[in-house]
Enzyme design. Sequence first.
Site, PDB file in Angstrom:
ATOM      1  N   GLN A  86     -17.220-103.998 -26.268  1.00  0.00           N
ATOM      2  CA  GLN A  86     -17.117-104.109 -24.510  1.00  0.00           C
ATOM      3  C   GLN A  86     -16.159-103.365 -24.183  1.00  0.00           C
ATOM      4  O   GLN A  86     -16.244-102.598 -22.886  1.00  0.00           O
ATOM      5  CB  GLN A  86     -16.761-105.631 -24.292  1.00  0.00           C
ATOM      6  CG  GLN A  86     -16.814-105.890 -22.695  1.00  0.00           C
ATOM      7  CD  GLN A  86     -16.671-107.334 -22.245  1.00  0.00           C
ATOM      8  OE1 GLN A  86     -15.519-107.745 -22.207  1.00  0.00           O
ATOM      9  NE2 GLN A  86     -17.706-108.008 -21.998  1.00  0.00           N
TER      10      GLN A  86
ATOM     11  N   GLU B 182     -16.520 -74.720  -0.168  1.00  0.00           N
ATOM     12  CA  GLU B 182     -15.944 -74.916  -1.269  1.00  0.00           C
ATOM     13  C   GLU B 182     -15.996 -76.084  -1.755  1.00  0.00           C
ATOM     14  O   GLU B 182     -16.127 -76.224  -3.175  1.00  0.00           O
ATOM     15  CB  GLU B 182     -14.623 -74.139  -1.126  1.00  0.00           C
ATOM     16  CG  GLU B 182     -13.835 -74.104  -2.112  1.00  0.00           C
ATOM     17  CD  GLU B 182     -12.499 -73.174  -1.994  1.00  0.00           C
ATOM     18  OE1 GLU B 182     -12.327 -72.067  -2.089  1.00  0.00           O
ATOM     19  OE2 GLU B 182     -11.396 -73.852  -1.776  1.00  0.00           O
TER      20      GLU B 182
ATOM     21  N   ARG C  64     -21.385 -93.343 -33.670  1.00  0.00           N
ATOM     22  CA  ARG C  64     -20.064 -93.440 -34.290  1.00  0.00           C
ATOM     23  C   ARG C  64     -19.670 -94.665 -34.378  1.00  0.00           C
ATOM     24  O   ARG C  64     -19.757 -95.822 -33.681  1.00  0.00           O
ATOM     25  CB  ARG C  64     -19.056 -92.874 -33.226  1.00  0.00           C
ATOM     26  CG  ARG C  64     -17.532 -93.161 -33.685  1.00  0.00           C
ATOM     27  CD  ARG C  64     -17.085 -92.278 -34.791  1.00  0.00           C
ATOM     28  NE  ARG C  64     -15.691 -92.368 -35.210  1.00  0.00           N
ATOM     29  CZ  ARG C  64     -15.193 -91.844 -36.181  1.00  0.00           C
ATOM     30  NH1 ARG C  64     -15.966 -91.243 -37.201  1.00  0.00           N
ATOM     31  NH2 ARG C  64     -13.888 -91.979 -36.359  1.00  0.00           N
TER      32      ARG C  64
END
Length: 384
Positions: A282, A245, A271
Amino acid sequence: MTSGTTEAPTVEDLVEGVTRWCAAFSAGHLERDARARFPHEQWAQVCRSDLLRLPFDPDRGGLGRDLVTTMRVLEALGRGCRDGGLSFSVCTSMVSVGVPVQRFGTDAQRARYLTGICSGELIGAHAITEPDGGSDALAMRTTGRRDGDDFILNGGKAFVTNGPVADVIVVYARTHPDGGPLGTTAFLVDRDTPGLVVGPPIAKMGLRTSPFSELSLEDCRVPADRVLGRVGSGFLVLDHVLKWEVLCSFAISLGEMRHRLARCVEYAGRRAQFGRPIGEYQAVSHQIVELKVGAETTAKWLYDTAAKVLRGEPVTTDLAITKLVAGEANLASAMTAVRLFGGNGYTTEFGLEKDLRDAVAGTIYSGTSEIQRNRVAAMLGVGR
């Protein structure tokens, strides 16, 4: 997912195969999430893709692939499928019923259940957590009492993933008055068993297309031949399930993290703010680097631990660290993506706020992050 030749498909073939299905799996995911609706149509597509067959014996309809190969394909699912709930339900059905039936089941149990899990005709779930127990599975109150050729189960379970849609549920119950690791048994319980009452879907924060519910057992009579493994071996079964799992579910999360990283790199390049692409700042580029570090660290722990499992080595500490690293890294990745996308990330249209809601679950299910820290501390000989 097959290559169409007489040769067994390679891992790359399988990855490519599931990737081709992912657009269909993802279609309409935002609307389904908003409605918290299980994707029956997409589940049928999953069945046709052969994804559910991966780790199971060919004589039961499986593809006979090992743990690592299964994880590689599930990682591709996470990268390509935007319906995190569907992916979670796929993993749950495969791991919670199919994996333990293959490992511990009788020939009759494999004939009854494994073929259906492979084909997807049966949806599986498991019921371990109880309303008052949380991560303390040893404190379970659900009981199983022998009565002739049957066991009588009484009690209640909570947070049963796939519960509302499951055909068969592995229910863990205390079969010795003192309970404990040797006093718990796993049972295969069919959905229509008298005395099994499955509650309605419970509204939740994320993974909304993967429904969960409570269930109650009221003098639920289960034939003794539905004991999975041996009487008293429930925690051995559960230990095997939890290895698969954690590794399989977080392989999916790893794929999601890689997809998110790619989106953020692309977005940061186009963008612009204050005359420059935001990726040139940065403060932004370092956040994207952290996404990369988180994904690669997660991959390292997942696949190294899986290799140890295949070699039969002890993995108690490794599994706890893997679960902790993967769960927290996925959550941090989702939060970073929302922040980098700004107002767009906060809207439902971009799907990133859904990613964030989904990612919270990974710090809770299969043992919370705090429980994983406790396990590592115990293995180091500190803590309690």
